[in-house]
Write an enzyme that holds these catalytic residues in place. Structure first.
Site, short mmCIF file in Angstrom:
data_model
loop_
_atom_site.label_atom_id
_atom_site.label_comp_id
_atom_site.label_asym_id
_atom_site.label_seq_id
_atom_site.Cartn_x
_atom_site.Cartn_y
_atom_site.Cartn_z
N SER A 269 22.56 43.60 56.87
CA SER A 269 22.83 44.41 55.78
C SER A 269 24.12 44.37 55.41
CB SER A 269 22.12 45.91 56.31
OG SER A 269 22.38 46.69 55.19
N TYR B 109 22.32 53.48 61.86
CA TYR B 109 21.72 52.33 60.82
C TYR B 109 23.11 51.29 60.87
CZ TYR B 109 19.72 49.58 57.25
OH TYR B 109 19.29 48.36 56.69
P1 NAD Z 1 9.98 47.79 55.31
O1 NAD Z 1 9.80 49.25 55.95
O2 NAD Z 1 9.20 47.86 54.09
O3 NAD Z 1 9.58 46.88 56.32
C1 NAD Z 1 9.84 46.73 57.52
C2 NAD Z 1 8.77 46.26 58.39
O4 NAD Z 1 9.29 46.52 59.85
C3 NAD Z 1 7.55 47.08 58.37
O5 NAD Z 1 6.23 46.67 58.09
C4 NAD Z 1 7.59 47.92 59.74
O6 NAD Z 1 6.03 48.02 59.95
C5 NAD Z 1 8.22 46.64 60.56
N1 NAD Z 1 8.59 47.40 61.96
C6 NAD Z 1 9.32 48.55 62.09
N2 NAD Z 1 9.42 48.66 63.36
C7 NAD Z 1 8.91 47.70 64.06
C8 NAD Z 1 8.98 47.48 65.38
N3 NAD Z 1 9.50 47.96 66.50
N4 NAD Z 1 8.49 46.21 65.75
C9 NAD Z 1 7.98 45.24 64.83
N5 NAD Z 1 8.01 45.50 63.52
C10 NAD Z 1 8.61 46.83 62.99
O7 NAD Z 1 11.70 47.68 54.98
P2 NAD Z 1 12.38 46.69 54.25
O8 NAD Z 1 12.98 47.27 53.20
O9 NAD Z 1 11.68 45.39 53.88
O10 NAD Z 1 13.36 46.27 55.48
C11 NAD Z 1 13.45 45.04 55.92
C12 NAD Z 1 14.75 44.79 56.72
O11 NAD Z 1 15.75 44.53 55.67
C13 NAD Z 1 15.22 45.71 57.73
O12 NAD Z 1 15.71 45.22 58.77
C14 NAD Z 1 16.17 46.49 56.92
O13 NAD Z 1 17.22 47.13 57.79
C15 NAD Z 1 16.76 45.36 56.13
N6 NAD Z 1 17.43 45.84 54.84
C16 NAD Z 1 16.96 46.54 54.16
C17 NAD Z 1 17.40 46.79 52.83
C18 NAD Z 1 16.79 47.36 51.55
O14 NAD Z 1 17.52 47.76 50.91
N7 NAD Z 1 15.46 47.69 51.83
C19 NAD Z 1 18.83 46.51 52.88
C20 NAD Z 1 19.55 45.79 53.87
C21 NAD Z 1 18.94 45.66 54.91
#
Ligand code: NAD
Length: 707
Positions: A584, A597
């Site tokens: 991130s 986080y």
């Molecule tokens: P999201 O909630 O849509 O997807 C996350 C997925 O991870 C979900 O399907 C959830 O069920 C799964 N998950 C959660 N805990 C888990 C576990 N213990 N074991 C297995 N699966 C698990 O979120 P997103 O926005 O798509 O985020 C995905 C990744 O991208 C994350 O690592 C997040 O930190 C990173 N990220 C997101 C953003 C953003 O702006 N959305 C920015 C930077 C980084």
């Protein structure tokens, strides 16, 4: 594949009985009534795996149509063209040819030595454009002076065709009704041979083609189909009634099936090694199955002798290679011993294959296509089969099961005697076969790669899974939310493209199980994306130890555990690999209310560098993507994080996406697909010399620039 009726290309459903046939024909609604009836007949025959192997065989019908040029009636033949399966044949899968022109080819036929030239001549017999390319079997259908012809590859028919005394057995089984045609490579001459047999034996309803399959005919479609089914069922009954009880000999001590759990455990332990071995010349996708008939074959005394003889029907060995690799150790041999022996046997297999090529190749032969086996048999455990994608790998396994049934039938009444090795070579390295391979579209960039994406049930992970699948990868959709993972896997096209596994990345056991499921589904793993995550946004004072632990156990610890297991599997495969971390911007940029986080993301970011340094020697590249502000489609944002971040920045939650966009250098909103693009850029091949890199996907945030 382990379930016989899960037919490879998705077979049409069976519509039995003569009464339904006309209606089926009308429903299929081809342009010409003969076409509709032919398609319906093909679907019925192709729906039953006892009648023909997947994509094997072809059917034809002759009839009249009006020539749009002269307005006169012309005699045509519609025949299944190259490619496709009878069970799902469509009008465009047929070639329509002018019968007068096709039969006139006998006048210019230059003899068996140059019979391949006739295939190009078929194009000059076509009636109108469109339709499939006429196949090599076109002459067999066209030269027979009967209106309807079925050429099929039933296991029972091939069993007679591959029995040492097949000719006598055919006579014994069918009397005068079915003729014997000695082995001849498919082509124009075989068509002439069969036509001559029909002329000499007008009472015959069809023939057994030595080493190959059957052909049946009839004046009507119904008669032809009845004749086909009569030959197939009569052969089945004959083999059953006349056959010996234990055609593969007595059980071999120690070679019986392991219990189901043990079998799966063992298969999962061996799969990456086996895939790595058979991918020496080019990477292959794997399929494992433990169908009872495979385990039974491997448990019997005769299996080494029979497996060494190889498969027979051209369709079979084109998919299975001339022979499989067979592990010659009992089911419970120590794993290290089995691994060492598989390595040795693989070297021997390659040397034997090269010798086979050199024994038979001449100056005009295409170059050797690779010396690795397509089928690896492990007593007690099952069969690993391989191909350029999962469907091809699965069909190779299916064909070896066809071959086992053929060997069983032949051995039960006689002895199995497949066609000569030199003939197999002529088919495997046939110029027409080579031309077919050359016409294949170029593989997609991620073809043969097996990806596992954590958190792929939602948001960014789902977009990554979609992109990797679209680029040709097989995808393991791993998520703690099993339902969402299953939906994504289905959306991606089901088990030949993607499988779902439920995994909580905080659990070592569940991660190990997820990788076992992955290697059993596709043979191994090449590309792992650490994407699963959650977000807890709180000021320092309100962040509890539980918040900290949860945030770290899913992201920092979870990705460490996933990477450790991935590196283990990749190490066994010896094919290198990719680890990608979805870290991130917050691992670099120090924003407010984000200690748990942000710190967990910084931990992940440093794992990228540490593992890139450690795993480089194994050819494993480790890279990361730093997204920011992916609001749309993100479960994290929908689940409270969005509201918190909106409050922190003092904007309405529904405007958060635009808010993030406005504060970027490019002024653009970041979507999950943009993150997926970066994952593909890192893994698609162009960045093959890059490891330890983070790519920001944040539309430009100067404060998060990497230095
Ligand atoms: P999201 O909630 O849509 O997807 C996350 C997925 O991870 C979900 O399907 C959830 O069920 C799964 N998950 C959660 N805990 C888990 C576990 N213990 N074991 C297995 N699966 C698990 O979120 P997103 O926005 O798509 O985020 C995905 C990744 O991208 C994350 O690592 C997040 O930190 C990173 N990220 C997101 C953003 C953003 O702006 N959305 C920015 C930077 C980084």
């Amino acid at each position: 594949m382990s379930v016989p009726d899960q037919r490879s290309g998705g077979r049409g459903s069976a519509q039995g009985g003569a009464a339904g046939r006309r209606e089926d024909g009308a429903r299929e609604a081809g342009e010409h009534p003969e076409v509709a009836a032919l398609l319906a007949r093909s679907h019925r025959l192709g729906a039953d795996p006892r009648n023909t192997n997947y994509a094997g065989g072809n059917t034809s019908a002759k009839g009249t149509a009006t020539d749009p040029v002269t307005g006169e009636s012309v005699d045509l033949m519609w025949v299944k063209g190259s490619g496709g399966d009878l069970g799902t044949l469509r009008p465009e899968g047929l070639a329509a040819l002018r019968l007068d022109r096709l039969r006139a080819l006998t006048g210019v036929y230059p003899g068996v030595g140059r019979e391949d030239e006739m295939v190009a001549a078929f194009d000059y017999c076509l009636h109108g454009k469109g339709g499939a390319a006429p196949s090599i079997d076109t002459a067999m259908h066209g030269l027979l002076p009967v209106a309807h012809v079925d050429h099929l590859h039933p296991d029972s028919g091939i069993a007679l065709a591959c029995a040492a005394d097949g000719e006598e057995l055919t006579r014994e089984c069918f009397g005068d009704r079915v003729a014997w045609v000695p082995w001849r490579r498919p082509g124009f001459q075989l068509g002439l041979d069969i036509a001559a047999v029909r002329e000499a034996r007008p009472e015959a309803i069809g023939c057994v083609l030595g080493g190959h399959g059957i052909t049946a005919w009839g004046e009507s479609g119904e008669e032809c189909e009845d004749n086909s089914l009569h030959i197939i069922r009569t052969a089945e009954r004959f083999l059953q009634e006349r056959g010996a009880a234990e055609p593969f000999g007595p059980p071999r001590e120690g070679f019986g099936p392991l219990a189901e759990d043990e079998r799966r455990e063992r298969a999962a332990a061996l799969a990456p090694l086996v895939r790595g071995l058979v991918s020496r010349d080019r990477a292959q996708v794997g399929h494992w199955e433990d169908a009872p008939e495979v385990l039974e074959f491997l448990s019997r005394e005769a299996h080494p002798r029979l497996a060494a003889l190889g498969t027979s029907c051209p369709d079979h060995f084109l998919r299975t290679k001339v022979r499989p690799l067979v592990l010659d150790l009992p089911a419970r041999a120590p794993l290290e011993e089995a691994v060492a022996r598989l390595r040795e046997l693989h070297e021997e297999y390659r040397a034997d294959y090269r010798a086979y090529y050199e024994r038979h190749a001449d100056a005009s032969s295409p170059p050797m296509r690779g010396a690795d086996p397509a089928v690896v048999l492990v007593p007690g455990v099952g069969m690993f089969s391989f191909g350029k994608d999962k469907q091809t790998a699965r069909v190779a396994g299916e064909f070896y099961r066809n071959a086992i049934r053929v060997m069983r039938g032949a051995e039960s009444v006689s002895s199995y005697a497949p066609i000569e090795e030199s003939e197999k070579f002529r088919i495997e390295y046939w110029e027409l076969e080579e031309a077919k391979l050359r016409r294949m579209p170029a593989p997609k960039p991620l073809a043969t790669r097996i990806a596992l994406v954590t958190g792929a049930g939602s948001g960014i992970g789902r977009a990554i899974a979609r992109r990797l699948a679209a680029e040709g990868a097989c995808v393991v959709v791993a998520d703690v939310d099993e339902d969402s993972a299953r939906k994504v896997a289905e959306e991606l096209g089901g088990p030949d493209r993607a499988v779902a596994v439920a995994v909580d990345v905080t659990s070592e056991e569940q991660i190990a199980a997820a990788f076992r499921a992955a290697v059993l589904a596709f043979g191994g793993v090449d590309l792992v994306v650490n994407n699963a995550g959650i977000s807890i946004s709180k000021p320092l004072a309100e962040t509890t130890a539980e918040d900290w632990d949860r945030q770290h156990s899913i992201m920092a610890r979870g990705s460490f555990l996933v990477s450790r297991e991935a590196a283990r599997v990749m190490g066994e495969q010896g094919m290198g690999g990719d680890l990608v971390y979805i870290a991130s911007k917050n691992g670099v940029f120090a924003g407010p209310n984000n200690v748990a986080y942000g710190a967990a993301k910084a931990d992940q970011a440093h794992q990228v560098r540490l593992l890139a340094a450690e795993l480089g020697a194994s050819g494993i590249r480790v890279n990361g993507v730093n997204p920011d502000g992916v609001v749309r489609g993100s479960g994290i944002f929908a689940g409270g994080w969005g509201a918190q971040r909106a409050a922190v920045y003092g904007v309405p939650e529904e405007e958060l996406g635009q808010f993030y966009a406005r504060r970027t250098l490019l002024g653009r909103e970041v979507l999950p697909e943009h993150v997926a693009n970066a994952v593909f850029a890192l893994t698609g091949g162009d960045l093959s010399h890059t490891t330890g890199l983070h790519i920001p996907v944040d539309a430009g945030v100067a404060a998060a620039f990497l230095r």
